[in-house]
Design a protein around this motif. Structure first.
Motif, PDB file in Angstrom:
ATOM      1  N   GLU A   1       5.370  -5.727   0.357  1.00 60.55           N
ATOM      2  CA  GLU A   1       4.698  -5.510   1.639  1.00 60.55           C
ATOM      3  C   GLU A   1       3.194  -5.754   1.545  1.00 60.55           C
ATOM      4  N   ALA A   2       2.573  -5.288   0.436  1.00 61.15           N
ATOM      5  CA  ALA A   2       1.130  -5.473   0.283  1.00 61.15           C
ATOM      6  C   ALA A   2       0.781  -6.959   0.225  1.00 61.15           C
ATOM      7  N   ASN A   3       1.576  -7.735  -0.518  1.00 64.14           N
ATOM      8  CA  ASN A   3       1.335  -9.175  -0.598  1.00 64.14           C
ATOM      9  C   ASN A   3       1.437  -9.818   0.777  1.00 64.14           C
ATOM     10  N   SER A   4       2.454  -9.437   1.522  1.00 62.91           N
ATOM     11  CA  SER A   4       2.672 -10.018   2.846  1.00 62.91           C
ATOM     12  C   SER A   4       1.517  -9.703   3.798  1.00 62.91           C
TER      13      SER A   4
ATOM     14  N   ASP B   1      -7.535  -4.796   8.107  1.00 57.09           N
ATOM     15  CA  ASP B   1      -8.169  -3.669   8.796  1.00 57.09           C
ATOM     16  C   ASP B   1      -8.179  -2.443   7.878  1.00 57.09           C
ATOM     17  N   GLU B   2      -9.177  -1.596   8.059  1.00 58.85           N
ATOM     18  CA  GLU B   2      -9.418  -0.474   7.153  1.00 58.85           C
ATOM     19  C   GLU B   2      -8.223   0.480   7.052  1.00 58.85           C
ATOM     20  N   LYS B   3      -7.575   0.760   8.160  1.00 61.82           N
ATOM     21  CA  LYS B   3      -6.451   1.689   8.143  1.00 61.82           C
ATOM     22  C   LYS B   3      -5.316   1.157   7.273  1.00 61.82           C
ATOM     23  N   THR B   4      -4.985  -0.119   7.428  1.00 60.43           N
ATOM     24  CA  THR B   4      -3.918  -0.736   6.641  1.00 60.43           C
ATOM     25  C   THR B   4      -4.305  -0.805   5.174  1.00 60.43           C
TER      26      THR B   4
ATOM     27  N   ALA C   1      -0.545   4.015  -1.287  1.00 62.22           N
ATOM     28  CA  ALA C   1       0.815   3.769  -1.780  1.00 62.22           C
ATOM     29  C   ALA C   1       0.789   3.222  -3.205  1.00 62.22           C
ATOM     30  N   GLU C   2      -0.137   2.321  -3.470  1.00 63.68           N
ATOM     31  CA  GLU C   2      -0.230   1.719  -4.807  1.00 63.68           C
ATOM     32  C   GLU C   2      -0.723   2.730  -5.844  1.00 63.68           C
TER      33      GLU C   2
ATOM     34  N   ASN D   1      -8.294  -1.543  -4.537  1.00 63.80           N
ATOM     35  CA  ASN D   1      -8.702  -2.664  -3.689  1.00 63.80           C
ATOM     36  C   ASN D   1      -7.417  -3.284  -3.139  1.00 63.80           C
ATOM     37  N   ALA D   2      -7.130  -3.012  -1.890  1.00 61.73           N
ATOM     38  CA  ALA D   2      -5.825  -3.340  -1.301  1.00 61.73           C
ATOM     39  C   ALA D   2      -5.362  -4.771  -1.537  1.00 61.73           C
ATOM     40  N   CYS D   3      -6.265  -5.715  -1.455  1.00 62.13           N
ATOM     41  CA  CYS D   3      -5.887  -7.124  -1.604  1.00 62.13           C
ATOM     42  C   CYS D   3      -6.446  -7.745  -2.874  1.00 62.13           C
ATOM     43  N   SER D   4      -6.626  -6.939  -3.897  1.00 61.81           N
ATOM     44  CA  SER D   4      -7.132  -7.442  -5.171  1.00 61.81           C
ATOM     45  C   SER D   4      -6.235  -8.552  -5.712  1.00 61.81           C
TER      46      SER D   4
END
Length: 216
Positions: free
Chosen positions: A56-59, A72-75, A82-83, A181-184
């Motif tokens: 899900e994070a990758n998507s 967006d900050e919330k996502t 979660a990670e 970092n969500a999209c690291s």
């Protein structure tokens, strides 16, 4: 331009407009790319088809990238939370191993290909993205320089209480970078099983041991 040439160009222009109107939207490109990969990729050895299924994070990060805007900050916060839950601290309570072994792991880019055996140790390939030891002249710059990583953070004794926060953060970052970092783009070395716990301890020593060349 004569009349004959103008008439000849009309059908071409119509075809171009039709192609543009039927071209996929940005949100569809990931689906198209995935379909192409599914049609062309074959499972072989340890390289199995499950690698083509993004989590899900990758998507979410990929969709934001295609849209050309940050998540967006919330996502982002939801992904990081979660990670973070996936991070496992060392089972023996020891965060640092042998920095000399850590250097070997950082230098090695081997592993995870169909040619490799499932039980063969992978490399960390750290130098592919980071500067670490000043003596090494071949390194990438996709990630920040890690030279003097521990020294710059005041880690003179990794076992001291004062170093605990940095030590635990570094372990978490190596285990699953998306916890911070969500999209690291950094590989989730522990979470995805790229490196073993023992290997991570050796890389930790490379980064934090005062005797390591990284901190000289």
């Amino acid at each position: 331009m004569n009349k004959t040439m103008k008439i000849a160009l009309i059908p071409a222009a119509a075809l171009l407009l039709a192609a543009c109107s039927s071209s996929p939207s940005g949100a569809d490109y990931d689906k198209i790319a995935l379909q192409v990969k599914q049609n062309s990729f074959q499972a072989k050895g340890i390289a199995t088809m499950d690698r083509l299924q993004p989590d899900e994070a990758n998507s979410l990060c990929s969709a934001a990238d295609v849209a050309g805007k940050p998540l967006d900050e919330k996502t982002a916060k939801a992904i990081e939370a979660a990670e973070l839950k996936t991070v496992k601290m060392p089972s023996d309570g020891k965060f640092l191993g042998d920095w000399k072994e850590g250097e070997k792991i950082a230098q090695s880019g081997r592993g995870l290909t169909w040619r490799d055996k499932a039980d063969a140790a992978n490399g960390g390939n750290c130098y592919n993205c980071h500067q670490m030891d000043k003596k090494e002249i071949s390194f990438g710059n996709l990630g920040p320089s890690l030279y003097n990583y521990g020294k710059l953070r005041g880690v003179t004794d990794p076992n001291a209480a004062a170093s605990k926060a940095i030590v635990e953060y570094t372990w978490g970052k190596l285990w699953n970078a998306r916890a911070y970092n969500a999209c690291s783009q950094m590989p989730r070395a522990g979470h995805k099983g790229i490196l073993t716990e023992k290997q991570l301890q050796h890389v930790m020593a490379l980064l934090l041991d005062p005797k390591s060349p990284v901190n000289q």
